[in-house]
Design a protein around this motif. Structure first.
Motif, PDB file in Angstrom:
ATOM      1  N   ARG A   1      10.453   5.170  12.761  1.00 51.10           N
ATOM      2  CA  ARG A   1      11.104   6.289  12.072  1.00 51.10           C
ATOM      3  C   ARG A   1      10.563   6.439  10.655  1.00 51.10           C
ATOM      4  NH1 ARG A   1      17.617   7.284  11.092  1.00 51.10           N
ATOM      5  NH2 ARG A   1      17.359   9.198   9.863  1.00 51.10           N
ATOM      6  N   SER A   2      10.427   5.313   9.951  1.00 45.06           N
ATOM      7  CA  SER A   2       9.905   5.355   8.581  1.00 45.06           C
ATOM      8  C   SER A   2       8.513   5.953   8.553  1.00 45.06           C
ATOM      9  CB  SER A   2       9.884   3.938   7.995  1.00 45.06           C
ATOM     10  OG  SER A   2       9.095   3.893   6.823  1.00 45.06           O
ATOM     11  N   ARG A   3       7.668   5.523   9.457  1.00 52.94           N
ATOM     12  CA  ARG A   3       6.287   6.015   9.474  1.00 52.94           C
ATOM     13  C   ARG A   3       6.239   7.504   9.796  1.00 52.94           C
ATOM     14  NH1 ARG A   3       2.264   1.360  11.779  1.00 52.94           N
ATOM     15  NH2 ARG A   3       3.122  -0.368  10.579  1.00 52.94           N
ATOM     16  N   GLN A   4       7.091   7.946  10.734  1.00 50.98           N
ATOM     17  CA  GLN A   4       7.079   9.348  11.122  1.00 50.98           C
ATOM     18  C   GLN A   4       7.567  10.236   9.980  1.00 50.98           C
ATOM     19  OE1 GLN A   4       5.704  10.704  13.906  1.00 50.98           O
ATOM     20  NE2 GLN A   4       6.053  12.571  12.707  1.00 50.98           N
ATOM     21  N   GLU A   5       8.597   9.789   9.276  1.00 50.14           N
ATOM     22  CA  GLU A   5       9.110  10.572   8.146  1.00 50.14           C
ATOM     23  C   GLU A   5       8.045  10.719   7.062  1.00 50.14           C
ATOM     24  OE1 GLU A   5      12.576   8.397   7.012  1.00 50.14           O
ATOM     25  OE2 GLU A   5      13.910   9.554   8.325  1.00 50.14           O
ATOM     26  N   ILE A   6       7.382   9.608   6.740  1.00 51.49           N
ATOM     27  CA  ILE A   6       6.350   9.650   5.694  1.00 51.49           C
ATOM     28  C   ILE A   6       5.162  10.484   6.145  1.00 51.49           C
ATOM     29  CG2 ILE A   6       4.635   8.221   4.500  1.00 51.49           C
ATOM     30  CD1 ILE A   6       6.822   6.071   4.286  1.00 51.49           C
ATOM     31  N   ARG A   7       4.806  10.369   7.405  1.00 53.04           N
ATOM     32  CA  ARG A   7       3.698  11.160   7.948  1.00 53.04           C
ATOM     33  C   ARG A   7       4.001  12.662   7.811  1.00 53.04           C
ATOM     34  NH1 ARG A   7      -0.347   9.924  11.778  1.00 53.04           N
ATOM     35  NH2 ARG A   7      -1.050  11.708  12.989  1.00 53.04           N
TER      36      ARG A   7
ATOM     37  N   ALA B   1      -1.188   7.584   1.567  1.00 51.68           N
ATOM     38  CA  ALA B   1      -2.068   8.695   1.945  1.00 51.68           C
ATOM     39  C   ALA B   1      -2.158   8.763   3.454  1.00 51.68           C
ATOM     40  CB  ALA B   1      -3.460   8.491   1.345  1.00 51.68           C
ATOM     41  N   LEU B   2      -2.288   9.977   3.965  1.00 52.22           N
ATOM     42  CA  LEU B   2      -2.477  10.187   5.402  1.00 52.22           C
ATOM     43  C   LEU B   2      -3.943  10.523   5.619  1.00 52.22           C
ATOM     44  CD1 LEU B   2      -1.140  10.451   8.182  1.00 52.22           C
ATOM     45  CD2 LEU B   2      -0.667  12.846   7.651  1.00 52.22           C
ATOM     46  N   LEU B   3      -4.666   9.597   6.228  1.00 56.26           N
ATOM     47  CA  LEU B   3      -6.119   9.716   6.290  1.00 56.26           C
ATOM     48  C   LEU B   3      -6.621   9.727   7.726  1.00 56.26           C
ATOM     49  CD1 LEU B   3      -7.025   7.079   3.550  1.00 56.26           C
ATOM     50  CD2 LEU B   3      -6.795   9.548   3.268  1.00 56.26           C
ATOM     51  N   ASP B   4      -7.644  10.544   7.956  1.00 58.98           N
ATOM     52  CA  ASP B   4      -8.318  10.467   9.249  1.00 58.98           C
ATOM     53  C   ASP B   4      -9.151   9.189   9.278  1.00 58.98           C
ATOM     54  OD1 ASP B   4     -11.447  11.313   8.833  1.00 58.98           O
ATOM     55  OD2 ASP B   4     -10.123  12.215   7.343  1.00 58.98           O
ATOM     56  N   GLU B   5      -9.462   8.744  10.470  1.00 66.18           N
ATOM     57  CA  GLU B   5     -10.117   7.456  10.648  1.00 66.18           C
ATOM     58  C   GLU B   5     -11.456   7.385   9.916  1.00 66.18           C
ATOM     59  OE1 GLU B   5     -10.638   4.336  14.351  1.00 66.18           O
ATOM     60  OE2 GLU B   5     -10.919   6.470  14.718  1.00 66.18           O
ATOM     61  N   GLY B   6     -12.209   8.484   9.943  1.00 66.57           N
ATOM     62  CA  GLY B   6     -13.521   8.474   9.298  1.00 66.57           C
ATOM     63  C   GLY B   6     -13.421   8.309   7.796  1.00 66.57           C
ATOM     64  N   THR B   7     -12.480   9.038   7.178  1.00 68.13           N
ATOM     65  CA  THR B   7     -12.302   8.922   5.733  1.00 68.13           C
ATOM     66  C   THR B   7     -11.832   7.521   5.357  1.00 68.13           C
ATOM     67  OG1 THR B   7     -11.716  11.257   5.591  1.00 68.13           O
ATOM     68  CG2 THR B   7     -11.096   9.869   3.742  1.00 68.13           C
ATOM     69  N   ASN B   8     -10.892   6.998   6.138  1.00 65.97           N
ATOM     70  CA  ASN B   8     -10.352   5.670   5.849  1.00 65.97           C
ATOM     71  C   ASN B   8     -11.446   4.612   5.895  1.00 65.97           C
ATOM     72  OD1 ASN B   8      -8.377   3.701   5.355  1.00 65.97           O
ATOM     73  ND2 ASN B   8      -8.116   3.333   7.532  1.00 65.97           N
ATOM     74  N   LYS B   9     -12.313   4.702   6.883  1.00 67.75           N
ATOM     75  CA  LYS B   9     -13.388   3.713   7.030  1.00 67.75           C
ATOM     76  C   LYS B   9     -14.442   3.856   5.938  1.00 67.75           C
ATOM     77  CE  LYS B   9     -13.107   2.887  12.016  1.00 67.75           C
ATOM     78  NZ  LYS B   9     -13.790   3.049  13.315  1.00 67.75           N
ATOM     79  N   SER B  10     -14.467   5.039   5.282  1.00 60.60           N
ATOM     80  CA  SER B  10     -15.533   5.276   4.314  1.00 60.60           C
ATOM     81  C   SER B  10     -15.337   4.481   3.032  1.00 60.60           C
ATOM     82  CB  SER B  10     -15.617   6.769   3.983  1.00 60.60           C
ATOM     83  OG  SER B  10     -14.496   7.193   3.243  1.00 60.60           O
ATOM     84  N   TYR B  11     -14.118   3.977   2.779  1.00 55.68           N
ATOM     85  CA  TYR B  11     -13.979   3.165   1.572  1.00 55.68           C
ATOM     86  C   TYR B  11     -13.133   1.908   1.753  1.00 55.68           C
ATOM     87  CZ  TYR B  11      -9.790   6.102   1.166  1.00 55.68           C
ATOM     88  OH  TYR B  11      -8.643   6.786   1.405  1.00 55.68           O
ATOM     89  N   LYS B  12     -12.603   1.685   2.968  1.00 52.73           N
ATOM     90  CA  LYS B  12     -11.862   0.436   3.237  1.00 52.73           C
ATOM     91  C   LYS B  12     -10.807   0.192   2.153  1.00 52.73           C
ATOM     92  CE  LYS B  12     -13.960  -0.991   6.985  1.00 52.73           C
ATOM     93  NZ  LYS B  12     -13.259  -1.278   8.246  1.00 52.73           N
ATOM     94  N   ASN B  13     -10.814  -1.020   1.561  1.00 54.56           N
ATOM     95  CA  ASN B  13      -9.821  -1.406   0.557  1.00 54.56           C
ATOM     96  C   ASN B  13     -10.367  -1.294  -0.865  1.00 54.56           C
ATOM     97  OD1 ASN B  13      -7.721  -2.000   2.342  1.00 54.56           O
ATOM     98  ND2 ASN B  13      -8.634  -3.979   2.816  1.00 54.56           N
ATOM     99  N   ALA B  14     -11.076  -0.224  -1.127  1.00 57.53           N
ATOM    100  CA  ALA B  14     -11.617  -0.024  -2.470  1.00 57.53           C
ATOM    101  C   ALA B  14     -10.483   0.176  -3.463  1.00 57.53           C
ATOM    102  CB  ALA B  14     -12.536   1.192  -2.480  1.00 57.53           C
ATOM    103  N   PRO B  15     -10.722  -0.085  -4.745  1.00 62.00           N
ATOM    104  CA  PRO B  15      -9.700   0.153  -5.762  1.00 62.00           C
ATOM    105  C   PRO B  15      -9.283   1.617  -5.796  1.00 62.00           C
ATOM    106  CG  PRO B  15     -11.452  -1.211  -6.638  1.00 62.00           C
ATOM    107  CD  PRO B  15     -11.924  -0.724  -5.304  1.00 62.00           C
ATOM    108  N   PHE B  16      -8.115   1.867  -6.385  1.00 62.10           N
ATOM    109  CA  PHE B  16      -7.532   3.200  -6.391  1.00 62.10           C
ATOM    110  C   PHE B  16      -8.479   4.259  -6.969  1.00 62.10           C
ATOM    111  CE2 PHE B  16      -5.311   6.405  -8.977  1.00 62.10           C
ATOM    112  CZ  PHE B  16      -4.682   7.102  -7.970  1.00 62.10           C
ATOM    113  N   ALA B  17      -9.056   3.970  -8.117  1.00 64.94           N
ATOM    114  CA  ALA B  17      -9.923   4.961  -8.769  1.00 64.94           C
ATOM    115  C   ALA B  17     -11.100   5.343  -7.882  1.00 64.94           C
ATOM    116  CB  ALA B  17     -10.422   4.413 -10.106  1.00 64.94           C
TER     117      ALA B  17
END
Length: 553
Positions: A390-396, A513-529
């Motif tokens: 439920r939490s994930r769906q609301e945030i999504r 953030a709600l990210l598509d898989e390609g965008t998410n993989k493009s920076y992994k756990n990079a810093p916020f900036a």
């Protein structure tokens, strides 16, 4: 040349031909023999029994319906193109009823002739296990007959009621091919992948039939409907349009059925068939049977399509309707809202509906901007990411709405959210400020992480000494790039960006953030900036193509 005919026929009418004589059905050589298993036969009887048990609570006009029977007249015989398994099973059941009567009281049943098989009538009259063991067709027939006898053992007192229900309250969709249709071609199409006739295919036959074979005006109408049908189907095949209207994935054929379902549900499906596979077909069949003209019915379908097309072309309606559809609001509900007032009133009703969906409560009748902000702020403050569905769906939902609202705020932009990409790709909720306390482990992940950070630092002309150290580690081979060299740099990069793990804010909506898989993989756990810079680059790329993949944060 006559056109195809489609109608509902009680099983009792299958027994005789147009002259009132026992009907003869022919199974051509391109078809296989009888292959139903005892389980399939029993299931048919169980379905009929369930209908009979519930008939008291149903409409008096209710009936149990079988799958379509596709036929083509062949002189005095009727060629069965599709449905021979059901037709044969019905004959076996009727024959069981007949065998219980004395000979002079037996009903005359229809007969079935197989073009490449002989002895069916003789075996039906005198079945034997010995003959069944010598012939694969007889083997399945014998198994079906045994299944029928076994099923009725516990229902002997209901035999007459079941027979009456089968003959008078069970119907088939009778689909007679036109004279110009080739049976083998029709059989091949119907059996390719074992896909049964759909509601829209049956409705198409309703619209394209003619009462008189030489009616020139009707022929012109028929041609126009067929052409417009194809044009509408072509438009619905465009994924941006389809996924704006629908959450149904994988529907690549006959999307026009969506319109028929929308209209039928808006008007109310007949209660006697509301749970049936062909309920939509029955609804249209009833309207035509009660006097509605095919061209008038088709005009209603076109008007419905044009309404949806207008919503799609209007940039504001596209985003608001598309968002609500994605959240599970039915087009039927939105259609009602559209019919209740002007276009501007419809727009306001849609926005109110969005508020109700997202804020989870009614909006005041005439809310002030301050009231709206207060309600929204309260809702967002109470949102926190956790492992619950439920939490994930609301945030999504909130993040998706943020993207849609952001696009709509830019009045000069033609950018549109791509609902087709959103619904067909893998999208996940990710933390902008990483909560991963562990650094990347593999050599390739570390290289990718350092390159992202280096690129950002270089663009900002910041930390020249740190950039030199990063370049040095990147130049090392896998065997040389040890934890001793990587971890100090990793720590210093995080310290430069001021990364922290404040548990009170890390799971809040502002850090998600709600990210598509390609965008998410493009920076992994990079810093916020670094992530922010990457997202801005993606948004700029999307702007140049006048479409937006929908990155939300």
């Amino acid at each position: 040349m006559s056109d195809s005919i489609i109608c509902l026929k009680p099983v009792s009418t299958l027994l005789t031909d147009e002259e009132g004589k026992p009907a003869t059905y022919r199974i051509a050589d391109y078809q296989r023999g009888y292959r139903w298993t005892p389980q399939q036969v029993t299931q048919l009887l169980e379905d009929l029994w369930e209908f009979l048990q519930e008939s008291g609570s149903r409409s008096k006009d209710a009936f149990y319906c079988l799958q379509p029977l596709v036929i083509k007249p062949d002189g005095k015989r009727i060629e069965v193109v599709d449905g021979q398994q059901r037709l044969t099973t019905i004959l076996l059941i009727l024959n069981f009823f007949n065998q219980r009567r004395v000979e002079e009281e037996r009903e005359e049943l229809y007969s079935i002739t197989f073009e490449t098989r002989t002895g069916f009538d003789q075996f039906l009259a005198k079945p034997s296990e010995e003959e069944a063991g010598r012939n694969v067709d007889f083997f399945h027939l014998y198994g079906a007959m045994q299944a029928i006898r076994d099923w009725f053992k516990t229902r002997r007192t209901y035999v007459n009621d079941i027979e009456s229900a089968l003959l008078n309250r069970t119907k088939v969709i009778w689909f007679r091919l036109a004279d110009g249709d080739h049976p083998v071609d029709a059989f091949t199409r119907l059996n390719a992948g074992k896909i049964p006739l759909s509601n829209d295919e049956l409705i198409r036959a309703l619209f394209l039939r003619r009462s008189q074979p030489d009616d020139g005006e009707a022929e012109a109408t028929q041609f126009r409907i067929a052409n417009e049908w194809d044009l509408i189907e072509k438009e619905l095949q465009r994924d941006p349009f389809w996924y704006f209207l629908s959450n149904e994935k994988g529907a690549t054929q006959n999307r026009i059925g969506f319109l028929f379902k929308l209209l039928a549900q808006a008007e109310g499906i007949p209660p006697e068939v509301e749970h049936d596979t062909y309920a939509i077909f029955y609804a249209f069949n009833r309207r035509l049977k009660e006097g509605a003209k095919p061209e008038k019915e088709w005009l209603r379908v076109k008007e419905e399509f044009m309404r949806l097309e207008e919503w799609f072309e209007d940039r504001a309606l596209y985003h608001i309707v598309g968002y609500l559809v994605n959240e599970g609001v039915t087009l039927g509900e939105l259609r009602k809202l559209a019919q209740q007032g002007t276009k501007s009133e419809f727009d306001q009703q849609l926005r109110r509906r969005v508020f109700e969906e997202v804020i989870d409560g009614d909006i005041p009748e005439r809310p002030s901007p301050e009231e709206v902000r207060a309600r929204v702020s309260e809702r967002l403050a109470n949102l926190e990411y956790d492992s619950s569905q439920r939490s994930r769906q609301e945030i999504r939902s909130i993040l998706l709405l943020f993207n849609v609202a952001t696009l709509l705020q830019s009045e000069r932009s033609n950018m549109r959210f791509q609902f087709d990409s959103f619904k067909n790709q893998e999208w996940n909720i990710e933390h902008v400020r990483s909560i991963a306390s562990e650094p990347p482990r593999s050599h390739s992940e570390r290289q990718a992480w350092l390159k992202l950070c280096l690129g950002y630092l270089a663009a900002q002309k910041a930390k020249p000494r740190l950039r030199t150290e990063i370049e040095g580690v990147l130049a090392l081979a896998k065997q040389q790039a040890s934890d001793v060299l990587f971890l100090p740099i990793y720590k210093e990069v995080l310290e430069h960006f001021g990364e922290s793990e404040d548990s009170e804010t890390v799971h809040g909506i502002a850090n998600l953030a709600l990210l598509d898989e390609g965008t998410n993989k493009s920076y992994k756990n990079a810093p916020f900036a670094v992530k922010r810079q990457r997202l801005l680059e993606l948004d700029q790329a999307a702007s140049s193509s006048r479409s937006a993949p929908g990155t939300c944060f």
